[in-house]
Design a protein around this motif. Sequence first.
Motif: not given
Length: 578
Positions: A478-498
Amino acid sequence: MTEQLYTVASDSETTGEDKSQMSFPDVAIGIDIGTSNCSVAVWTGHQVDLLKNTRNQKGMRSYVMFKDDSLSAGVTGGATREHGHEERDILSGSAIFNMKRLIGRMDTDEVVQASKSLPFLVQTLGIGVRPFIAALVNNMWRSTTPEEVLAIFLLELKALVEMHLKHPVRNAVLTIPVAFSRFQQTRIERACAMAGLHVLRLMPEPTAIALLYAQQQQQLLHDNMGSGIEKIALIFNMGAGYCDAAVAATAGGVSQIRALSGSTVGGEDILQNVMRHLMPDFDSLYAGQTMDRIKSIGLLRMATQDAIHKLATQEHVEINVDLGGGHKVSKILDRGEFEKVNQSIFEKCEGIIKQCLADAKLTPEDINDVILVGGCSRIPKIRSVVLGLCKKDDSYSGIDPLEAAVSGAALEGAIASGVSDPSGSLDLLTIQATPMNLGIRADGGNFAAIIPRNTAVPARRDMLFTTTHDNQTEALIAVYEGEGNQAEDNHLLGYFKITGIPAAAKGTVEINVCMDIDAGNVLRVFAGVVKPQGQAVPPFIEVRMPTLDDGHGWCGQALAKMYGSTLDVATIPKKLHP
């Protein structure tokens, strides 16, 4: 939309200059879409010209008016303080503005929530989806989206430019705030596509200003007035919707962005603070979406805007406005009171500058020039805060605060279009930087930054991760962009599975996640399992980000609910390429 006819003139009347303009039919135009005002410029063969509308204005109001079956935008001659009746029309509920603040935002965003006090309809469900906005047309709400409004505006702007240049226009360079997420950038690009424009570059506004500054320093050197040594400039840009700061090092026509910092505070927040100060019961009085409410808010906004403008040059201002329904405002507002009401905003501005200097590892004594741009740079307190922090008596005077960003965008448009200039005016290069951290969710919901903010672009970084469960055969990236220490505090850009991860004990399989930003600012994410020999196990996945469309707010919650921690990854404390 009804066809608009334009009579256009640039800063220099085009007679003999037509030939020079026609020599560059494919040169990209520069557009600065401000929250409240917009401007457009083009390289004419020897200089940048800002285009004017039918009222001889370079700065055009950023709004679209919905009336009956026709649409019109501020391009055709938006209201100014000298045309108060038209300002009342804009604030009557029939116009949508502040689209730059609304575009690409979720309905849970605090900026969207604050926009509910605007004199048009903004409704939210509070579940992380796109807000509902509408204009009042014949006493009925006409729904629209920020992208549609921006596209209509750009369509008229494109027609204005084509009438001026006398040939079709396709390519454009647009300026954006530092705080714009990649999702918001895709929305800008979508609006441009709807208007028939292809985006060559999206430039952070301070980067465009730095390019203009680099050209001026290079010109001084050619005129034997410059020293040729590196100069450090702090750029502070504050308009109606956003506040940006940057540190740029310039020498020989090359400008490198050392640090970027941005926030969503701007003149709109200052305006709303003063409105609520003048009307302490503002929220309770204007809770409904009625015609009287819209009219009253419009009158209060006009009076407040006028007061703020006057306080830039006066110590106090008298406000007298009848809001209807038995509500009146009669008050003398002085500058000290105004500054106290907006103290929190000025403190945020101070924090942005301090952060920028710290990221660039510089002290105020290292700064050669302070460049103040944007409409809010006229506010005395803003000037004193910025200049005080940089220990300067005055700001750099070689740049027009309201024209700097669009001029830099027009320069970049010419450079990106491959235009050359014999005088060397376009021998310029700006080394951009990433404004926010880019990374993935890891370690139980934490944010693992792979490309840190202020990394020079183009950039490529790798990081190793591992599984968190025994016999884990899949991993969610799950790819994020932002300054927060927690993923949910940032912008979710997209996701994919390996998939196809070899079954093994947790922590023994290595997963390589690579992020690549090319010169066009396109982000690609590569991920795959790495064998002990260092070779990837196929398939090695490549995904261009962002992948999400609408609903990116609740999407992160849905992922957490669907997968929990079963597909989590954990960081390994080493990088492939430090």
